[in-house]
Design an enzyme around this catalytic site. Structure first.
Site, PDB file in Angstrom:
ATOM      1  N   ARG A 103      94.319 -69.405 -82.135  1.00 45.27           N
ATOM      2  CA  ARG A 103      93.328 -69.347 -83.247  1.00 45.27           C
ATOM      3  C   ARG A 103      93.966 -68.515 -84.235  1.00 45.27           C
ATOM      4  O   ARG A 103      93.526 -68.650 -85.414  1.00 45.27           O
ATOM      5  CB  ARG A 103      92.047 -69.101 -82.733  1.00 45.27           C
ATOM      6  CG  ARG A 103      91.072 -70.057 -82.116  1.00 45.27           C
ATOM      7  CD  ARG A 103      89.822 -69.454 -81.590  1.00 45.27           C
ATOM      8  NE  ARG A 103      89.856 -68.685 -80.380  1.00 45.27           N
ATOM      9  CZ  ARG A 103      88.779 -68.354 -79.791  1.00 45.27           C
ATOM     10  NH1 ARG A 103      87.545 -68.663 -80.026  1.00 45.27           N
ATOM     11  NH2 ARG A 103      89.213 -67.787 -78.706  1.00 45.27           N
ATOM     12  N   GLN A 104      94.862 -67.699 -83.855  1.00 50.67           N
ATOM     13  CA  GLN A 104      95.680 -66.720 -84.923  1.00 50.67           C
ATOM     14  C   GLN A 104      96.785 -67.643 -85.463  1.00 50.67           C
ATOM     15  O   GLN A 104      97.865 -67.230 -85.141  1.00 50.67           O
ATOM     16  CB  GLN A 104      95.732 -65.545 -84.382  1.00 50.67           C
ATOM     17  CG  GLN A 104      94.613 -64.756 -83.823  1.00 50.67           C
ATOM     18  CD  GLN A 104      94.776 -63.348 -83.366  1.00 50.67           C
ATOM     19  OE1 GLN A 104      95.578 -62.526 -84.032  1.00 50.67           O
ATOM     20  NE2 GLN A 104      94.075 -62.791 -82.382  1.00 50.67           N
ATOM     21  N   HIS A 137      95.004 -75.592 -80.510  1.00 53.87           N
ATOM     22  CA  HIS A 137      93.838 -75.347 -81.326  1.00 53.87           C
ATOM     23  C   HIS A 137      94.434 -75.918 -82.659  1.00 53.87           C
ATOM     24  O   HIS A 137      93.642 -76.547 -83.570  1.00 53.87           O
ATOM     25  CB  HIS A 137      93.356 -73.839 -81.648  1.00 53.87           C
ATOM     26  CG  HIS A 137      92.312 -73.568 -82.498  1.00 53.87           C
ATOM     27  ND1 HIS A 137      91.340 -74.123 -82.148  1.00 53.87           N
ATOM     28  CD2 HIS A 137      92.360 -73.063 -83.718  1.00 53.87           C
ATOM     29  CE1 HIS A 137      90.377 -73.640 -83.307  1.00 53.87           C
ATOM     30  NE2 HIS A 137      91.181 -73.092 -84.195  1.00 53.87           N
ATOM     31  N   ASP A 178      83.059 -79.567 -87.409  1.00 56.34           N
ATOM     32  CA  ASP A 178      83.648 -79.014 -88.528  1.00 56.34           C
ATOM     33  C   ASP A 178      84.838 -79.914 -89.159  1.00 56.34           C
ATOM     34  O   ASP A 178      85.185 -80.971 -88.510  1.00 56.34           O
ATOM     35  CB  ASP A 178      84.348 -77.704 -88.509  1.00 56.34           C
ATOM     36  CG  ASP A 178      85.417 -77.628 -87.336  1.00 56.34           C
ATOM     37  OD1 ASP A 178      86.248 -78.470 -87.103  1.00 56.34           O
ATOM     38  OD2 ASP A 178      85.744 -76.439 -86.828  1.00 56.34           O
ATOM     39  N   LYS A 201      79.792 -76.947 -92.244  1.00 53.84           N
ATOM     40  CA  LYS A 201      79.194 -75.817 -91.776  1.00 53.84           C
ATOM     41  C   LYS A 201      79.862 -74.622 -92.582  1.00 53.84           C
ATOM     42  O   LYS A 201      81.017 -74.900 -93.125  1.00 53.84           O
ATOM     43  CB  LYS A 201      79.496 -75.348 -90.334  1.00 53.84           C
ATOM     44  CG  LYS A 201      80.907 -75.271 -89.924  1.00 53.84           C
ATOM     45  CD  LYS A 201      81.042 -74.916 -88.447  1.00 53.84           C
ATOM     46  CE  LYS A 201      82.574 -74.502 -88.265  1.00 53.84           C
ATOM     47  NZ  LYS A 201      82.807 -74.362 -86.650  1.00 53.84           N
ATOM     48  N   ARG A 203      81.040 -70.602 -92.043  1.00 52.22           N
ATOM     49  CA  ARG A 203      81.353 -69.485 -91.420  1.00 52.22           C
ATOM     50  C   ARG A 203      81.313 -68.204 -92.045  1.00 52.22           C
ATOM     51  O   ARG A 203      82.669 -68.185 -92.320  1.00 52.22           O
ATOM     52  CB  ARG A 203      82.434 -69.948 -90.234  1.00 52.22           C
ATOM     53  CG  ARG A 203      82.686 -68.973 -89.262  1.00 52.22           C
ATOM     54  CD  ARG A 203      84.027 -69.029 -88.376  1.00 52.22           C
ATOM     55  NE  ARG A 203      84.035 -70.399 -87.680  1.00 52.22           N
ATOM     56  CZ  ARG A 203      83.617 -70.596 -86.595  1.00 52.22           C
ATOM     57  NH1 ARG A 203      83.153 -69.113 -85.913  1.00 52.22           N
ATOM     58  NH2 ARG A 203      83.780 -71.629 -85.949  1.00 52.22           N
ATOM     59  N   ASP A 227      85.029 -81.002 -79.465  1.00 45.97           N
ATOM     60  CA  ASP A 227      85.825 -79.688 -79.975  1.00 45.97           C
ATOM     61  C   ASP A 227      86.834 -79.389 -79.078  1.00 45.97           C
ATOM     62  O   ASP A 227      87.020 -79.896 -77.955  1.00 45.97           O
ATOM     63  CB  ASP A 227      84.831 -78.442 -80.257  1.00 45.97           C
ATOM     64  CG  ASP A 227      85.201 -77.702 -81.341  1.00 45.97           C
ATOM     65  OD1 ASP A 227      86.409 -77.919 -81.735  1.00 45.97           O
ATOM     66  OD2 ASP A 227      84.582 -76.798 -81.769  1.00 45.97           O
ATOM     67  N   THR A 232      81.679 -69.062 -77.877  1.00 46.19           N
ATOM     68  CA  THR A 232      80.429 -68.225 -77.630  1.00 46.19           C
ATOM     69  C   THR A 232      79.415 -69.406 -77.697  1.00 46.19           C
ATOM     70  O   THR A 232      78.076 -69.208 -77.480  1.00 46.19           O
ATOM     71  CB  THR A 232      80.268 -67.309 -78.926  1.00 46.19           C
ATOM     72  OG1 THR A 232      80.247 -67.773 -80.035  1.00 46.19           O
ATOM     73  CG2 THR A 232      81.321 -66.048 -78.656  1.00 46.19           C
ATOM     74  N   THR A 235      78.638 -72.433 -82.645  1.00 41.95           N
ATOM     75  CA  THR A 235      78.818 -73.682 -83.410  1.00 41.95           C
ATOM     76  C   THR A 235      78.227 -74.831 -82.652  1.00 41.95           C
ATOM     77  O   THR A 235      77.456 -75.647 -83.399  1.00 41.95           O
ATOM     78  CB  THR A 235      80.427 -74.008 -83.419  1.00 41.95           C
ATOM     79  OG1 THR A 235      80.928 -72.771 -84.463  1.00 41.95           O
ATOM     80  CG2 THR A 235      80.664 -75.178 -84.252  1.00 41.95           C
TER      81      THR A 235
END
Length: 327
Positions: A103-104, A137, A178, A201, A203, A227, A232, A235
């Protein structure tokens, strides 16, 4: 058809600590025994690996998801690469079902690292010859490597699950949570022959999502959210609530990587979602195996990919729905 005993003894598969159950299934699909090794962790956290068989001149595939504990699993993988290189493996191929730090993948703010690229550099510099990954991702992560990357997709496996339960056609709508996931949703929609919808959405900060609107017709339909990962579950549960408010009759959720951090399990249990369909790229502990979660194994897909790579055959047929019917 999988051979019980694979014909080339120079193909070897090793499992590290993160997901041995998946590694055992993959080895069975390929037709080999898992390689023998010993992993020790000293009192101060240092890791030591001993490979207990000769791998000189072998094509070695190491199976390790860099999931929680991410840094321990990543360091274990780096140490294994070094051990293999020093033991004269001919090629070192990493099977990373879940690629942590993905994700980074860009600088969203000033003075931020691009950690997905840093991890790619580390793996490559340690001596890796090839990467096999599932549902990165961001697709551009393939370009962070200067070695071959085989990027496998979970969508055909998830599609098979829904098709077998007759959840397809115009009575189903595939939903992207998304705008960034539209390509993934469109691929699943093609398999299910269903229309798509998008959750618009906002964020405000990491791991916090506020659903704003549903773009597309979901009224009277079964909604299938897809997805790449559920972390968590903020979403996905907010998306399910919004879909129900817009008239969806049932909501299913699906993803490749069940990260399920923090309040995820509680949120899923209390959500509008009927079932959460995930793959086994990340090994779930017993406390996370709730009734709502159903798991589809990637073992056959990854096993077939390893055989095709080793035999210099095309991997692209594995992106088709019902890939398991391919000779």
């Amino acid at each position: 058809m999988t051979e019980k005993n694979y014909k080339d003894p120079k193909l070897k598969i090793f499992s590290l600590s993160s997901n041995r159950s998946l590694a055992e299934k993959i080895a069975t699909e390929v037709g080999v025994e898992l390689g023998e090794l010993n992993i020790l962790q000293f009192a101060d956290g240092e890791i030591k690996i001993n490979i207990d068989e000769s791998i000189r001149g072998s094509h070695v595939y190491v199976i390790q998801s860099t999931s929680f504990p991410v840094n321990d699993n990543l360091m274990e993988l780096m140490i294994m690469i070094d051990a293999l290189r020093r033991a004269s493996a001919k090629t070192i191929n990493l099977v990373i079902p879940y690629y942590g730090y993905a994700r980074q993948d860009r600088k969203a703010q000033s003075r931020e690292p691009i950690t997905a690229k840093l991890v790619a550099n580390m793996l490559e510099m340690a001596g890796t010859d090839r990467i096999v990954a599932m549902d990165l991702h961001a697709n551009q992560i393939q370009g962070f490597f200067d070695i071959p990357v085989d990027h496998l997709m979970g969508a055909p496996l998830l599609a098979n699950y829904f098709i077998e339960r007759n959840l397809q056609g115009d009575e189903v709508v595939v939903v992207s949570p998304d705008h960034g996931g539209v390509t993934r949703a469109r691929k699943l929609a093609e398999f299910l022959k269903s229309p798509i919808a998008i959750i618009d959405k906002r964020r405000p900060k990491a791991n916090v999502a506020e659903v704003m609107n549903v773009v597309g017709d979901v009224s009277g339909k079964t909604a299938v959210i897809i997805d790449d990962m559920i972390d968590t579950a903020g979403t996905i549960t907010l998306a399910a609530k919004a879909l129900k408010e817009k008239g969806a009759t049932e909501v299913y959720a699906s993803c490749t990587h069940a990260v399920l951090s923090g309040p995820a399990i509680e949120r899923l249990e209390n959500s509008e979602i009927e079932k959460v369909v995930v793959t086994d790229t990340i090994e779930l502990p017993a406390e996370k195996k709730i009734a709502k979660i159903e798991t589809v194994s990637v073992a056959k897909l990854v096993g077939e990919a390893i055989r095709r790579i080793h035999e210099n055959r095309s991997v692209s047929p594995l992106f088709q729905e019902k890939f398991n019917m391919i000779d």
